[in-house]
Write an enzyme that holds these catalytic residues in place. Structure first.
Site, PDB file in Angstrom:
ATOM      1  N   LYS A   1      20.803   2.602  92.693  1.00  0.00           N
ATOM      2  CA  LYS A   1      20.498   3.016  93.914  1.00  0.00           C
ATOM      3  C   LYS A   1      18.431   2.966  94.008  1.00  0.00           C
ATOM      4  O   LYS A   1      17.849   3.676  93.105  1.00  0.00           O
ATOM      5  CB  LYS A   1      20.765   4.532  93.502  1.00  0.00           C
ATOM      6  CG  LYS A   1      20.296   5.470  94.103  1.00  0.00           C
ATOM      7  CD  LYS A   1      20.991   5.129  95.385  1.00  0.00           C
ATOM      8  CE  LYS A   1      20.431   6.075  97.175  1.00  0.00           C
ATOM      9  NZ  LYS A   1      19.131   5.422  97.916  1.00  0.00           N
TER      10      LYS A   1
ATOM     11  N   GLN B   1      13.194   3.180  87.870  1.00  0.00           N
ATOM     12  CA  GLN B   1      14.984   4.019  88.495  1.00  0.00           C
ATOM     13  C   GLN B   1      15.164   4.281  88.217  1.00  0.00           C
ATOM     14  O   GLN B   1      15.913   5.231  88.022  1.00  0.00           O
ATOM     15  CB  GLN B   1      14.815   2.754  89.892  1.00  0.00           C
ATOM     16  CG  GLN B   1      15.286   3.778  91.096  1.00  0.00           C
ATOM     17  CD  GLN B   1      14.127   4.325  92.150  1.00  0.00           C
ATOM     18  OE1 GLN B   1      13.554   3.874  91.909  1.00  0.00           O
ATOM     19  NE2 GLN B   1      14.938   5.707  92.585  1.00  0.00           N
TER      20      GLN B   1
ATOM     21  N   LYS C   1      15.200   7.525  85.767  1.00  0.00           N
ATOM     22  CA  LYS C   1      14.956   8.596  87.063  1.00  0.00           C
ATOM     23  C   LYS C   1      16.769   9.482  87.686  1.00  0.00           C
ATOM     24  O   LYS C   1      16.475  10.289  87.325  1.00  0.00           O
ATOM     25  CB  LYS C   1      13.832   8.097  87.998  1.00  0.00           C
ATOM     26  CG  LYS C   1      13.603   9.241  88.987  1.00  0.00           C
ATOM     27  CD  LYS C   1      13.537   8.495  90.269  1.00  0.00           C
ATOM     28  CE  LYS C   1      11.754   7.565  90.216  1.00  0.00           C
ATOM     29  NZ  LYS C   1      11.623   7.634  91.888  1.00  0.00           N
TER      30      LYS C   1
ATOM     31  N   LYS D   1      15.742  -1.745  93.363  1.00  0.00           N
ATOM     32  CA  LYS D   1      14.271  -1.052  93.751  1.00  0.00           C
ATOM     33  C   LYS D   1      14.944  -2.457  95.135  1.00  0.00           C
ATOM     34  O   LYS D   1      14.726  -3.735  94.297  1.00  0.00           O
ATOM     35  CB  LYS D   1      12.818  -1.240  93.354  1.00  0.00           C
ATOM     36  CG  LYS D   1      12.503  -0.259  94.006  1.00  0.00           C
ATOM     37  CD  LYS D   1      11.864   0.855  94.669  1.00  0.00           C
ATOM     38  CE  LYS D   1      11.317   1.708  95.203  1.00  0.00           C
ATOM     39  NZ  LYS D   1      11.979   2.690  95.256  1.00  0.00           N
TER      40      LYS D   1
ATOM     41  N   GLY E   1      14.540   4.523 101.377  1.00  0.00           N
ATOM     42  CA  GLY E   1      13.425   4.394 101.749  1.00  0.00           C
ATOM     43  C   GLY E   1      12.242   4.019 100.735  1.00  0.00           C
ATOM     44  O   GLY E   1      12.485   4.881  99.633  1.00  0.00           O
ATOM     45  N   ASP E   2      10.760   3.881 100.882  1.00  0.00           N
ATOM     46  CA  ASP E   2       9.876   3.753  99.883  1.00  0.00           C
ATOM     47  C   ASP E   2       9.034   3.315 101.442  1.00  0.00           C
ATOM     48  O   ASP E   2       8.007   3.395 101.745  1.00  0.00           O
ATOM     49  CB  ASP E   2      10.004   2.231  98.941  1.00  0.00           C
ATOM     50  CG  ASP E   2       8.960   3.164  97.783  1.00  0.00           C
ATOM     51  OD1 ASP E   2       9.805   3.939  96.601  1.00  0.00           O
ATOM     52  OD2 ASP E   2       8.296   2.463  97.336  1.00  0.00           O
TER      53      ASP E   2
ATOM     54  N   THR F   1      11.320  14.519  98.849  1.00  0.00           N
ATOM     55  CA  THR F   1      10.523  14.395  97.215  1.00  0.00           C
ATOM     56  C   THR F   1       9.495  15.478  97.180  1.00  0.00           C
ATOM     57  O   THR F   1       9.282  15.578  96.014  1.00  0.00           O
ATOM     58  CB  THR F   1      10.175  12.944  97.791  1.00  0.00           C
ATOM     59  OG1 THR F   1      11.035  12.250  98.201  1.00  0.00           O
ATOM     60  CG2 THR F   1       9.479  12.146  96.338  1.00  0.00           C
TER      61      THR F   1
ATOM     62  N   ASN G   1       4.889  10.493 103.790  1.00  0.00           N
ATOM     63  CA  ASN G   1       5.857  10.971 103.354  1.00  0.00           C
ATOM     64  C   ASN G   1       6.526  12.157 102.421  1.00  0.00           C
ATOM     65  O   ASN G   1       6.050  13.167 102.668  1.00  0.00           O
ATOM     66  CB  ASN G   1       7.626  10.167 103.148  1.00  0.00           C
ATOM     67  CG  ASN G   1       9.257  11.052 102.936  1.00  0.00           C
ATOM     68  OD1 ASN G   1       9.514  11.167 102.264  1.00  0.00           O
ATOM     69  ND2 ASN G   1      10.048  11.232 103.902  1.00  0.00           N
TER      70      ASN G   1
ATOM     71  N   SER H   1      19.161  11.803  98.045  1.00  0.00           N
ATOM     72  CA  SER H   1      20.323  10.631  98.048  1.00  0.00           C
ATOM     73  C   SER H   1      21.385  10.627  97.707  1.00  0.00           C
ATOM     74  O   SER H   1      22.304   9.860  98.165  1.00  0.00           O
ATOM     75  CB  SER H   1      19.754   9.554  97.974  1.00  0.00           C
ATOM     76  OG  SER H   1      17.692   8.874  98.452  1.00  0.00           O
TER      77      SER H   1
HETATM   78  P1  NDP Z   1       4.994   6.308 102.495  1.00  0.00           P
HETATM   79  O1  NDP Z   1       5.138   4.765 103.033  1.00  0.00           O
HETATM   80  O2  NDP Z   1       5.044   7.758 103.542  1.00  0.00           O
HETATM   81  O3  NDP Z   1       3.819   7.275 102.919  1.00  0.00           O
HETATM   82  C1  NDP Z   1       2.548   5.730 101.963  1.00  0.00           C
HETATM   83  C2  NDP Z   1       1.007   6.760 101.802  1.00  0.00           C
HETATM   84  O4  NDP Z   1       0.194   6.195 100.926  1.00  0.00           O
HETATM   85  C3  NDP Z   1       0.312   6.116 102.700  1.00  0.00           C
HETATM   86  O5  NDP Z   1      -0.656   6.883 103.706  1.00  0.00           O
HETATM   87  C4  NDP Z   1      -0.713   5.192 102.664  1.00  0.00           C
HETATM   88  O6  NDP Z   1      -1.616   5.190 103.370  1.00  0.00           O
HETATM   89  C5  NDP Z   1      -1.057   5.784 101.000  1.00  0.00           C
HETATM   90  N1  NDP Z   1      -1.389   4.393 100.592  1.00  0.00           N
HETATM   91  C6  NDP Z   1       0.196   3.607 100.197  1.00  0.00           C
HETATM   92  N2  NDP Z   1      -0.382   2.535  99.589  1.00  0.00           N
HETATM   93  C7  NDP Z   1      -1.547   2.450  99.459  1.00  0.00           C
HETATM   94  C8  NDP Z   1      -2.686   1.864  98.173  1.00  0.00           C
HETATM   95  N3  NDP Z   1      -2.374   0.777  97.921  1.00  0.00           N
HETATM   96  N4  NDP Z   1      -3.862   2.371  98.550  1.00  0.00           N
HETATM   97  C9  NDP Z   1      -4.120   3.294  99.231  1.00  0.00           C
HETATM   98  N5  NDP Z   1      -3.224   4.344  99.542  1.00  0.00           N
HETATM   99  C10 NDP Z   1      -1.819   3.747  99.722  1.00  0.00           C
HETATM  100  O7  NDP Z   1       5.054   6.279 101.494  1.00  0.00           O
HETATM  101  P2  NDP Z   1       6.216   7.433 100.700  1.00  0.00           P
HETATM  102  O8  NDP Z   1       5.131   9.046 100.856  1.00  0.00           O
HETATM  103  O9  NDP Z   1       7.535   7.151 100.898  1.00  0.00           O
HETATM  104  O10 NDP Z   1       5.490   7.158  99.137  1.00  0.00           O
HETATM  105  C11 NDP Z   1       4.849   7.079  98.458  1.00  0.00           C
HETATM  106  C12 NDP Z   1       4.939   7.065  96.956  1.00  0.00           C
HETATM  107  O11 NDP Z   1       6.697   7.595  96.742  1.00  0.00           O
HETATM  108  C13 NDP Z   1       5.174   5.527  96.437  1.00  0.00           C
HETATM  109  O12 NDP Z   1       4.883   5.374  94.768  1.00  0.00           O
HETATM  110  C14 NDP Z   1       6.660   5.775  96.440  1.00  0.00           C
HETATM  111  O13 NDP Z   1       7.492   4.889  95.223  1.00  0.00           O
HETATM  112  C15 NDP Z   1       6.525   7.302  95.604  1.00  0.00           C
HETATM  113  N6  NDP Z   1       8.307   8.032  96.161  1.00  0.00           N
HETATM  114  C16 NDP Z   1       8.872   7.818  97.643  1.00  0.00           C
HETATM  115  C17 NDP Z   1      10.173   8.421  97.668  1.00  0.00           C
HETATM  116  C18 NDP Z   1      10.764   8.636  98.888  1.00  0.00           C
HETATM  117  O14 NDP Z   1      11.469   9.246  98.898  1.00  0.00           O
HETATM  118  N7  NDP Z   1       9.698   8.481 100.004  1.00  0.00           N
HETATM  119  C19 NDP Z   1      10.860   9.244  95.981  1.00  0.00           C
HETATM  120  C20 NDP Z   1      10.046   8.472  94.976  1.00  0.00           C
HETATM  121  C21 NDP Z   1       8.870   7.932  95.019  1.00  0.00           C
HETATM  122  P3  NDP Z   1      -1.325   4.186 104.748  1.00  0.00           P
HETATM  123  O15 NDP Z   1      -1.405   6.020 105.645  1.00  0.00           O
HETATM  124  O16 NDP Z   1      -2.648   4.041 105.566  1.00  0.00           O
HETATM  125  O17 NDP Z   1      -0.526   3.405 105.359  1.00  0.00           O
HETATM  126  O1  2IT Z   2      11.831   5.831  94.732  1.00  0.00           O
HETATM  127  C1  2IT Z   2      12.410   6.089  94.431  1.00  0.00           C
HETATM  128  O2  2IT Z   2      12.513   7.545  93.904  1.00  0.00           O
HETATM  129  C2  2IT Z   2      12.479   6.316  96.492  1.00  0.00           C
HETATM  130  N1  2IT Z   2      12.095   5.424  96.731  1.00  0.00           N
HETATM  131  C3  2IT Z   2      13.798   6.729  96.697  1.00  0.00           C
HETATM  132  C4  2IT Z   2      14.705   6.277  96.770  1.00  0.00           C
HETATM  133  C5  2IT Z   2      16.255   6.602  96.582  1.00  0.00           C
HETATM  134  O3  2IT Z   2      17.489   6.204  96.917  1.00  0.00           O
HETATM  135  O4  2IT Z   2      16.177   7.437  97.834  1.00  0.00           O
END
Ligand code: NDP
Ligand code: 2IT
Length: 444
Positions: A90, A111, A114, A126, A165-166, A209, A240, A376
């Site tokens: 997952k 992961q 976590k 992943k 998603g990620d 998240t 997100n 999830s």
């Molecule tokens: P999104 O794509 O929704 O948003 C990512 C954000 O971070 C955007 O604002 C993006 O900017 C910015 N960003 C991405 N890469 C860079 C970079 N190299 N330098 C500067 N800014 C950057 O992703 P999420 O919010 O889903 O994910 C954010 C983090 O949280 C990641 O580390 C992800 O692995 C982690 N995560 C996500 C989960 C989820 O459920 N979605 C769960 C657990 C962890 P821009 O708007 O310009 O693209």
């Molecule tokens: O980093 C993470 O935990 C995620 N992007 C969410 C993974 C999931 O299966 O919901």
């Protein structure tokens, strides 16, 4: 040489070209030392550390798709199925040009622990691609997602491996991928999470998240005699995780004064306007310059800089290695009380150490961002029983999971004489369940 050092040496030699993976393994194995020392004979004999640092399998594939000009484009797709000792693989799918095997392996490795911390039956995996979704038309996104799933669908399934998603993968991409899976496999099943509500998605998964991050942060503050009320928070990211972290922090009475994207950052002295941020990022998919243009109290700055703003709590929610040693020094100098990671590994090892050594409460992502994958898993449960729960039901379960994670990692740290070291606590608590299962399964 001790067992941990031997394996760190081996992993470094085998994966010399994967710095993010080595960083994640180094953090985890170093903090497991007391547990490994207490069980060295059994772990060595069963090669537990060698096995847990080597993925079950790595799948890499070509993703050809046609752009709007009729040109064929080729990206590289990945799925790392790291460890399924406690449940089906997952983990999310990241779509970003920086994606490579080392990044997907670091994320898959994190992961494992976590997912174990959530207390739900999910293993670690992943995936993703070096595809850049920025500036692509809807049709191009669909073409990519369909091609990606055409290959990936051979390796996943509701009881095998369940992606989500990620970065770069949200509801739109999950929808296109689900459609393609259903078409090729001829099966409507919960093979992905983060699905739309009309086809098996869970209420509160979108928020999970960010909300989960705030539930654990609130519990941390509460257990240190503080509350979120009136606290100033700085957040990085505008995706997100960041959006729903900001929303929940505000609901708890905190003031969030920053957010950022990959080109710049916002300081809003009145507090971030979440509705405006959502409109710009979720609907228009535009830059943060538009936020500043629409709001008098906001300043836009190019580059990075959210950690320079004085705050009580810092919540990195963008990407890996975005909070560096110099940022940690600034946060400490500004009186920051707590750093809780919304992103995966946003704080470098040196910055983490500096924060911990200077009295900042620090919760690492594998504990503090586990609310996303936990919800999830709740989506998977709902799909299995072909029912859907109310928002309040899912949200209450999420909150309960996050509060339990805090107490489990706190207890694990105390048990090994490292009170307040939530990094060690998270790694130890996550590791123990996985190792028990691995030992029960024999050599595999
Ligand atoms: P999104 O794509 O929704 O948003 C990512 C954000 O971070 C955007 O604002 C993006 O900017 C910015 N960003 C991405 N890469 C860079 C970079 N190299 N330098 C500067 N800014 C950057 O992703 P999420 O919010 O889903 O994910 C954010 C983090 O949280 C990641 O580390 C992800 O692995 C982690 N995560 C996500 C989960 C989820 O459920 N979605 C769960 C657990 C962890 P821009 O708007 O310009 O693209
Ligand atoms: O980093 C993470 O935990 C995620 N992007 C969410 C993974 C999931 O299966 O919901």
């Amino acid at each position: 040489m001790g067992y941990v050092d031997e394996v760190l040496d081996l992993v470094s030699k085998k994966n010399a070209d994967q710095p993010e993976f080595l960083q994640a393994v180094t953090e985890v194995l170093n903090s497991l030392r007391p547990v490994v020392e207490a069980n060295e004979e059994v772990y060595r004999k069963n090669a537990i550390l060698e096995r847990i640092t080597e993925p079950d399998r790595v799948i890499m594939f070509r993703v050809p798709w046609v752009d709007d000009k009729g040109q064929v484009q080729v990206n590289r797709g990945f799925r790392v199925q790291f460890n399924n000792a406690i449940g089906p693989y997952k983990g999310g799918l990241r779509l970003h040009p920086s994606v490579n095997l080392g990044i997907i392996k670091f994320l898959g490795f994190e992961q494992i622990f976590k997912n174990s911390l959530t207390s739900l039956p999910i293993g670690g995996g992943k995936g993703g691609s070096d595809f850049n979704p920025k500036g692509k038309s809807d049709r191009e996104i669909m073409a990519f997602c369909q091609s990606f799933m055409t290959e990936l669908c051979k390796y996943i399934g509701a009881d095998v491996d369940v992606p989500a998603g990620d970065i770069g993968t949200g509801a739109r991409e999950i929808g296109y991928m689900f459609g393609q899976y259903k078409r090729i496999r001829g099966m409507f099943e919960g093979v992905l999470t983060g699905k739309g509500l009309s086809y098996g998605g869970s209420l509160a998964r979108t928020e999970a998240t960010g909300y989960g991050l705030l539930y654990i942060t609130e519990e941390l503050m509460k257990c240190h005699g503080e509350s979120m009320q009136g606290k100033t928070c700085v957040v990085s990211g505008a995706g997100n995780v960041a959006i729903y972290a900001i929303q929940k922090a505000q609901q708890m009475g905190a003031k969030v004064v920053t957010c950022s994207d990959s080109t710049g950052w916002i300081y809003d002295s009145e507090g971030i306007d979440v509705a405006l941020l959502k409109e710009i990022k979720e609907v228009k998919r535009a830059r943060l310059t538009e936020y500043a243009a629409a709001r008098k109290s906001a300043e836009y700055h190019e580059g990075r800089g959210v950690w320079s703003i004085k705050c009580d709590i810092a919540l990195p929610c963008a990407t890996q290695n975005e909070l560096l040693l110099e940022d940690a020094k600034t946060l400490v100098a500004n009186g920051c009380k707590a750093v809780c990671e919304g992103a995966n590994m946003p704080t470098t090892l040196e910055a983490t150490e500096y924060l911990q050594n200077n009295g900042v409460l620090f919760i690492c992502g594998k504990a503090s961002n586990a609310g996303g994958v936990a919800t999830s898993a709740l989506e998977m449960s709902q799909n299995s029983e072909r029912l859907s729960w109310t928002f309040e039901e899912v949200d209450a379960k999420l909150k309960n999971i996050m509060v339990n994670i805090y107490h489990n990692i706190d207890d694990a740290a105390k048990q090994y004489g490292m009170e307040g070291n939530y990094v060690a606590g998270a790694n130890i608590a996550g590791f123990q369940k996985v190792v028990d299962a691995m030992l029960a399964h024999g050599v595999c």
